[in-house]
Design a protein around this motif. Structure first.
Motif: not given
Length: 148
Positions: A33-61
């Motif tokens: 992930l370093h080559s993309f400029g993202i961290t592992y937790p940021q990757y998890l955020v992307l994974l969640a939003l790739w599954e379902q975009d437009g989540l609220t911060v609460k839903e994402l949390g």
């Protein structure tokens, strides 16, 4: 009594084995992930939003088991780096929705391929992967059940 002594050694602690494994996974993912400029937790955020975009911060949390104190600054950094967009809901001003930016959609394939390649290099067979996931999920349920 010798069983108790064996159990109390560091190498026989399940929690330590999981901790070490988690550290190894973090290193593996961080290298990719370093080559993309993202961290592992940021990757998890992307994974969640790739599954379902437009989540609220609460839903994402809730999905990631992260509190807003951790998630909010992470989302802010990702927004500044062009991965996400954050905006208040038009129907409920109390809700903040998080959406993917074009960069996140464009890089999805590249990130996924590099992660898959790295995981394949670990020589974990698909059947073994499934068994491990089932065992870990069972352990998670047992631990969560204990905490209630």
């Amino acid at each position: 009594m010798s069983h108790l002594n064996d159990f109390l050694t560091l190498e026989n602690q399940l929690c330590f084995a999981i901790y070490e494994t988690s550290s190894q996974f973090n290193k593996l993912y961080s290298n990719v992930l370093h080559s993309f400029g993202i961290t592992y937790p940021q990757y998890l955020v992307l994974l969640a939003l790739w599954e379902q975009d437009g989540l609220t911060v609460k839903e994402l949390g809730e999905k990631l088991s992260l509190g807003t104190g951790t998630l909010t600054p992470m989302i802010k950094r990702m927004e500044m780096n062009g991965w996400l967009k954050k905006e208040r809901s038009t129907t409920d001003e109390r809700k903040v929705c998080v959406s993917l930016q074009p960069k996140a959609l464009e890089e999805k394939e590249n990130i996924s391929q590099k992660v898959a390649k790295e995981l394949l290099s670990c020589n974990i067979e698909y059947q073994e992967y499934e068994q491990l996931m089932n065992q870990i999920r069972l352990l998670q349920r047992k631990l969560k059940g204990r905490q209630k």
